[in-house]
Design a protein around this motif. Structure first.
Motif: not given
Length: 317
Positions: A41-52, A57-64, A300-303
């Protein structure tokens, strides 16, 4: 089994994250390909990181990861390459305008020995006239400046791990991923694809953002604009010689008082060349200034919880 990483930079793509994660995960699982999806998430101002986070949480093969602010697509791509651990890494847009099924063709070519697989656009899909013209102008400018045909190229490509390691080892801060993947060499294959329509959201690129992107990448990758300064200097000298001869002839003929308009035009032309030259040189000085400061490409602020390591300015394992 070989691992395929897919890097997906995202800026204000809240509506696309869940769908993209589901489509890619389903496709790769169906084909039995071991994979991981890396969303940035490139400093998104909407809920992009929340969706990531929800997707992870649903798929352990996804990280962000999420940047502390907007650092641009180039930074997003390189952050994704840094976090990716696959034997092969695909970079693609998270809005699925890059067709997911093309990844299977890239994967097959990689298994057959290709070290870089370039996605080549056969069409740009439906776009507004303004966006099509601005994109066309952008690619023409870049192709001329960096001596590489960029008309059908894209950021959609597969890279072997050795290529990723080479790109990450480059010390420069101002990067142009699309051109650097040409520059590094290695065995390269290509696949064609048609740009798909967005299901959600709109393109974040405008005419001015494309032109700014073109100037930034041109000065970070090519010295051609500096050579233009030399050409303009030669043209100015040629004008001066012609007018000097004209003035001398008029003096011999007794008409040296005339030519005021010509002098004014000459001053304006030379002045314009000088200002343009200073502007071009200024861009290069700015690039030198940014490189000398040595600031990280991104912060990077959060992972997500499944990302190993720690964050200190830029990503460090």
């Amino acid at each position: 089994m070989a691992l395929l990483s897919i890097v997906l930079p995202a800026y204000n793509e809240e509506q696309n994250i869940a769908n993209t994660a589901e489509v890619l995960a389903g496709l790769l699982a169906e084909k039995g390909i071991e994979y991981e999806l890396v969303f940035i998430s490139d400093g998104s101002t909407d809920g992009t990181y929340g969706e990531i986070l929800k997707a992870a949480e649903k798929n352990p093969r996804i990280k962000g990861a999420e940047f502390s602010r907007n650092f641009g697509k180039e930074a997003g791509i390189f952050a994704g390459l840094e976090l990716a651990s696959g034997d092969a890494v695909v970079v693609m847009d998270c809005d699925l305008q890059h067709p997911p099924e093309v990844i299977l063709k890239m994967w097959e070519l990689w298994q057959n020995g290709a070290e870089i697989v370039e996605g080549i656009k056969t069409s740009r899909g439906r776009e507004s006239l303004g966006h099509r013209l601005s994109a066309g102008l952008f690619y023409k400018i870049m192709s001329r400046l960096i001596k590489i045909d960029m008309s059908a190229s894209s950021d959609f490509k597969l890279l072997d791990r050795k290529v990723v390691d080479v790109l990450l080892s480059l010390p420069e801060r101002n990067t142009f991923f699309r051109a650097l993947s040409f520059w590094v060499g290695f065995r390269t294959e290509s696949v064609e694809y048609e740009v798909q329509e967005r299901q959600f959201g709109e393109s974040k690129w405008s005419f001015w953002s494309l032109m700014k992107y073109a100037v930034s990448n041109a000065t970070s990758f090519s010295t051609f604009p500096l050579q233009v300064v030399t050409v303009m200097g030669m043209v100015s000298i040629l004008f001066s010689i012609v007018l000097a001869v004209q003035t001398f002839v008029r003096f011999l003929m007794g008409n040296s008082v005339e030519g005021f308009t010509t002098v004014i035009l000459l001053i304006l032309i030379i002045g314009g060349f000088l200002m343009l030259s200073l502007g071009i040189i200024g861009h290069y000085i700015a690039r030198i200034y940014e490189e000398v400061k040595g600031r990280p490409k991104y912060i990077i602020s959060r992972v997500t919880g499944n990302v190993q390591g720690r964050v200190t300015g830029t990503w460090k394992s």
